[in-house]
Motif scaffolding. Structure first.
Motif, PDB file in Angstrom:
ATOM      1  N   PHE A   1     -61.916  26.366 -34.706  1.00 47.64           N
ATOM      2  CA  PHE A   1     -61.239  27.670 -34.691  1.00 47.64           C
ATOM      3  C   PHE A   1     -61.883  28.586 -33.658  1.00 47.64           C
ATOM      4  N   ASN A   2     -63.221  28.588 -33.631  1.00 47.54           N
ATOM      5  CA  ASN A   2     -63.948  29.415 -32.671  1.00 47.54           C
ATOM      6  C   ASN A   2     -63.572  29.053 -31.237  1.00 47.54           C
ATOM      7  N   LEU A   3     -63.487  27.755 -30.951  1.00 43.91           N
ATOM      8  CA  LEU A   3     -63.144  27.298 -29.605  1.00 43.91           C
ATOM      9  C   LEU A   3     -61.774  27.816 -29.187  1.00 43.91           C
ATOM     10  N   TYR A   4     -60.759  27.621 -30.041  1.00 42.80           N
ATOM     11  CA  TYR A   4     -59.399  28.047 -29.697  1.00 42.80           C
ATOM     12  C   TYR A   4     -59.289  29.572 -29.630  1.00 42.80           C
ATOM     13  N   PHE A   5     -59.938  30.254 -30.556  1.00 43.09           N
ATOM     14  CA  PHE A   5     -59.876  31.722 -30.575  1.00 43.09           C
ATOM     15  C   PHE A   5     -60.483  32.297 -29.298  1.00 43.09           C
ATOM     16  N   VAL A   6     -61.663  31.788 -28.915  1.00 44.91           N
ATOM     17  CA  VAL A   6     -62.336  32.272 -27.715  1.00 44.91           C
ATOM     18  C   VAL A   6     -61.487  32.015 -26.472  1.00 44.91           C
ATOM     19  N   LEU A   7     -60.921  30.818 -26.380  1.00 38.01           N
ATOM     20  CA  LEU A   7     -60.105  30.471 -25.211  1.00 38.01           C
ATOM     21  C   LEU A   7     -58.862  31.354 -25.116  1.00 38.01           C
ATOM     22  N   ILE A   8     -58.202  31.590 -26.242  1.00 32.52           N
ATOM     23  CA  ILE A   8     -56.987  32.417 -26.248  1.00 32.52           C
ATOM     24  C   ILE A   8     -57.311  33.852 -25.860  1.00 32.52           C
ATOM     25  N   MET A   9     -58.400  34.402 -26.418  1.00 32.73           N
ATOM     26  CA  MET A   9     -58.793  35.774 -26.092  1.00 32.73           C
ATOM     27  C   MET A   9     -59.116  35.928 -24.607  1.00 32.73           C
ATOM     28  N   LEU A  10     -59.836  34.955 -24.055  1.00 32.32           N
ATOM     29  CA  LEU A  10     -60.207  35.024 -22.639  1.00 32.32           C
ATOM     30  C   LEU A  10     -59.001  34.824 -21.731  1.00 32.32           C
ATOM     31  N   TYR A  11     -58.092  33.964 -22.160  1.00 32.64           N
ATOM     32  CA  TYR A  11     -56.871  33.746 -21.368  1.00 32.64           C
ATOM     33  C   TYR A  11     -56.035  35.033 -21.309  1.00 32.64           C
ATOM     34  N   ILE A  12     -55.865  35.681 -22.451  1.00 31.18           N
ATOM     35  CA  ILE A  12     -55.109  36.948 -22.494  1.00 31.18           C
ATOM     36  C   ILE A  12     -55.793  37.988 -21.613  1.00 31.18           C
ATOM     37  N   SER A  13     -57.125  38.044 -21.696  1.00 30.76           N
ATOM     38  CA  SER A  13     -57.881  38.998 -20.887  1.00 30.76           C
ATOM     39  C   SER A  13     -57.648  38.763 -19.399  1.00 30.76           C
ATOM     40  N   ARG A  14     -57.677  37.510 -18.982  1.00 30.04           N
ATOM     41  CA  ARG A  14     -57.497  37.194 -17.563  1.00 30.04           C
ATOM     42  C   ARG A  14     -56.085  37.530 -17.092  1.00 30.04           C
ATOM     43  N   ILE A  15     -55.077  37.247 -17.932  1.00 27.98           N
ATOM     44  CA  ILE A  15     -53.690  37.561 -17.577  1.00 27.98           C
ATOM     45  C   ILE A  15     -53.513  39.068 -17.416  1.00 27.98           C
ATOM     46  N   LEU A  16     -54.116  39.836 -18.314  1.00 25.77           N
ATOM     47  CA  LEU A  16     -54.047  41.303 -18.212  1.00 25.77           C
ATOM     48  C   LEU A  16     -54.732  41.805 -16.946  1.00 25.77           C
ATOM     49  N   LEU A  17     -55.855  41.170 -16.613  1.00 25.26           N
ATOM     50  CA  LEU A  17     -56.580  41.561 -15.412  1.00 25.26           C
ATOM     51  C   LEU A  17     -55.752  41.276 -14.158  1.00 25.26           C
ATOM     52  N   GLN A  18     -55.070  40.144 -14.161  1.00 25.99           N
ATOM     53  CA  GLN A  18     -54.195  39.807 -13.034  1.00 25.99           C
ATOM     54  C   GLN A  18     -53.046  40.813 -12.918  1.00 25.99           C
ATOM     55  N   LYS A  19     -52.529  41.235 -14.063  1.00 21.43           N
ATOM     56  CA  LYS A  19     -51.461  42.233 -14.076  1.00 21.43           C
ATOM     57  C   LYS A  19     -51.952  43.542 -13.477  1.00 21.43           C
TER      58      LYS A  19
END
Length: 256
Positions: free
Chosen positions: A13-31
């Motif tokens: 759960f920790n692995l998937y949660f961390v990856l999803i949070m970081l992915y969302i963060s990166r997409i927002l940063l690109q935006k």
């Protein structure tokens, strides 16, 4: 068996949660970058939200590590070390342990004798430098954290705490070395040595890296240095076993 399954679920759960949070963060940063280019102004809200998701990922990773109980082969050894340090004078340890771990344990001991706080603070310490390094060095920083967790380095940090405190600092120090900021690099190297004396091994890696080489060669040498450094505890344990079982080497056990 059930406890083992629960732990496995938590780590997955920790692995998937961390990856999803970081992915969302990166997409927002690109935006945000796109908005800057199109409209010539920054969007503070997006930047704040992006950093918020990074903080969520960070908290998940360090809290699961910090709040662990009886996880890792050295768990009770570190618990015992903390108990001894918290109840004894700093001078009684001399050079037997590195100063950073002693100071952390002594500081916690002023307020609490519960070793949980030691695990929380050291886990925060490790996760902080790993996140700083990955976010500074990787465009796809969720991939960097994925490799850190999936290659077993995260679980390794649950065992050899002092080594990984030093490794985290050394990885971050390398980001300054790449920018030719040698003074800052050596400051962090000194701090790493105060977490674990074997960090001095990195000086030899530094000599190789400073010579003109292809980037891929430099990265490979640095990674090999970090891997070898991270397993020094296992090498020391093997040497301890050998020194205990070979009579003429018994006198060297206390130095390991």
């Amino acid at each position: 068996m059930k406890q083992g399954k629960k732990r496995m679920f938590i780590y997955i759960f920790n692995l998937y949660f961390v990856l999803i949070m970081l992915y969302i963060s990166r997409i927002l940063l690109q935006k945000q970058i796109i908005c800057n280019r199109r409209y010539g102004k920054s969007t503070l809200e997006i930047d704040v939200i992006s950093k918020f998701f990074i903080i969520l990922a960070f908290c998940s990773m360090f809290l699961i590590s910090g709040l662990r109980y009886n996880v890792g082969t050295d768990y009770y050894e570190y618990k015992s070390l903390f108990d001894n340090i918290a109840n004894k004078s700093i001078t009684s340890f001399q050079f037997k342990l590195e100063p950073v771990f002693i100071l952390i344990s002594k500081f916690i001991g002023i307020f609490s004798k519960n070793s949980v706080w030691m695990f929380i603070i050291t886990s925060f310490f490790i996760a902080y430098f790993i996140f700083k390094t990955v976010i500074k060095s990787c465009k796809l920083y969720e991939l960097g954290i994925f490799l850190f967790i999936s290659f077993g380095f995260y679980t390794s940090s649950l065992n050899i705490i002092r080594q990984w405190m030093a490794v985290g600092i050394l990885l971050y120090a390398y980001t300054f070395l790449k920018d030719n900021k040698n003074k800052i690099f050596f400051k962090y190297l000194l701090l790493a040595c105060c977490c674990h004396y074997s960090a001095l091994v990195v000086l030899t890696v530094y000599l190789f890296i400073r010579k003109p080489r292809k980037n891929i060669t430099r990265i490979f040498i640095m990674l090999m240095g970090v891997v070898l450094f991270s397993i020094t505890n296992y090498i020391i344990n093997i040497l301890k076993i050998i020194s205990l079982n070979v009579s003429f080497l018994n006198k060297y056990y206390k130095y390991l």
